[in-house]
Enzyme design. Sequence first.
Site, mmCIF file in Angstrom:
data_model
loop_
_atom_site.group_PDB
_atom_site.id
_atom_site.type_symbol
_atom_site.label_atom_id
_atom_site.label_comp_id
_atom_site.label_asym_id
_atom_site.label_seq_id
_atom_site.Cartn_x
_atom_site.Cartn_y
_atom_site.Cartn_z
ATOM 1 N N ASP A 278 47.168 35.468 38.728
ATOM 2 C CA ASP A 278 45.981 36.755 38.077
ATOM 3 C C ASP A 278 47.245 36.839 37.282
ATOM 4 O O ASP A 278 48.401 36.356 36.782
ATOM 5 C CB ASP A 278 46.188 37.333 38.856
ATOM 6 C CG ASP A 278 44.421 38.767 38.649
ATOM 7 O OD1 ASP A 278 43.798 38.502 37.591
ATOM 8 O OD2 ASP A 278 44.043 39.079 39.254
ATOM 9 N N ASP B 293 36.925 40.602 34.330
ATOM 10 C CA ASP B 293 35.671 40.154 36.399
ATOM 11 C C ASP B 293 33.889 40.123 35.831
ATOM 12 O O ASP B 293 34.128 41.349 34.795
ATOM 13 C CB ASP B 293 36.877 41.372 36.747
ATOM 14 C CG ASP B 293 37.222 40.863 37.479
ATOM 15 O OD1 ASP B 293 38.489 40.254 37.784
ATOM 16 O OD2 ASP B 293 38.247 41.452 39.072
#
Length: 422
Positions: A165, A235
């Site tokens: 991430d 996301d």
Amino acid sequence: MLLLTSIFVTVLLPYVNSDPSTSTSTAVPAPTVGPTKEVGKLPALGWNTWNAYACSIDESKVLAAANQFVSLGLKDAGYEYVNIDDCWSVMSGRDNTTGRIVPDPTKFPDGISGLASKIHDLGLKIGIYSDAGTKTCAGYPGSLGNEAIDAKTFTEWGIDYLKYDNCNVPANWSDAATPPDDDWYNSNSAIRYRRMTAALDAQSRPVQFNLCIWGTANVWDWGARVGHSWRMSGDASASWSYIVSIINTNAQHLDSINFWSHNDMDMMEIGNGDLTIEEQRTHFATWVLFKSPILLGTDLGKLSDDQLTIIKNKELLEFHQDPVVGTPAAPFTPTPSAPTTSTPEYFVGRSLKGTHVFVVNTAANTTMKTFNFANVKGLARGGRGSFKVHDMWTGKDIGKFTGNYTFSLAAHDTAAFFVSPL
Ligand SMILES: *[C@@H]1O[C@H](CO)[C@@H](O)[C@H](O)[C@H]1NC(C)=O
Ligand SMILES: *[C@@H]1O[C@H](CO)[C@@H](O)[C@H](O)[C@H]1NC(C)=O
Ligand SMILES: *[C@@H]1O[C@H](CO)[C@@H](O)[C@H](O)[C@H]1NC(C)=O
Ligand SMILES: *[C@@H]1O[C@H](CO)[C@@H](O)[C@H](O)[C@H]1NC(C)=O
């Protein structure tokens, strides 16, 4: 002179696992080693904890998903990776002696290695999550500056997949401006990821590497030199608007997609929110036709028969996992007079078997759709003569047609055809 000496000495220091917030090094090691070719040739099929459970994860939930891969027939359909997302470790910090990230002993009483053994015993693979910053998005230890020890730890545990991430990046590691010559491969963002590629490469276990870089730093230009897949956006949400927006984004970067090289449209939302069954078909079919990783993101035990039928569809999965053609389907103009739609609706792709046409209805009502065979790029005989149209969803032949195929498509649904010459 003192200053020069200190720079000189710092530059010569070997790259060690250091806390980037305290290191004084000015040399930024920028390894160029690429990702392993032993894994990641085809887009991943699997599951990930995040969309289902966010931080409320533990061994029993992950093992339940692994067992459901077997009991629901998902393993037989090709689903393989059972992946843990954020929040799996002790939040307060690394082991003070070894420098390793420590699995949360309450959530994972057998550690990650114990869980990995159980998942491997089912014939499946296990993935984990870390971050190319000082902390993960949820505030757990990140791997920037600790790539070597973390890659070693993960592979010793038996990890097969790493989602990496992009949160908590120190200011001097971000990219304030476009790099000279648009060379994003040499941007700070790319170098943060390249360090983990090299650390993984130094281990004996091949790890599929996903760059969760949110579509920044022109990752589609250099992602394949660093990992096997890369996120194209922030996301996902369980919404029709997300599905449309990621189709639009991805359609502009189809050249990046091939074997070992996959634009990641993010984890699946089938089973979450209130997408209609047609929208869920489009969600699955567009991830398939663009060869995105497909990581299910829901409590698998709650999937309906209709949802299982979508995600286990044999012919769509065969297109996604085609061993001969690595490229995705691409938009085409279906008739000479077809209006240009803001979101492409007609796609043509090739597989081992031949030519496939996918049609997305972006309208909020049932609509008649037509494509001329002569407009389908790559179709036999330039589209002249008769063709058999086969429905990939049902596995049944629809019939024999000449000139065009015209059909009705429900709101937000996607049709999937195999078109072969007669
Ligand atoms: C950012 O600063 C840290 C600490 O001084 C240093 O180790 C690192 O190399 C720097 N990163 C870049 C890209 O200059
Ligand atoms: C390491 O030490 C710090 C400070 O004493 C403590 O807060 C932290 O929990 C320790 N880390 C682990 C993994 O035990
Ligand atoms: C279907 O919706 C589109 C816009 O989404 C509209 O242009 C068209 O008129 C509608 N057709 C019918 C039959 O309602
Ligand atoms: C499709 O083919 C049929 C039968 O030949 C023809 O009647 C129709 O006009 C064609 N439709 C389009 C949009 O070309």
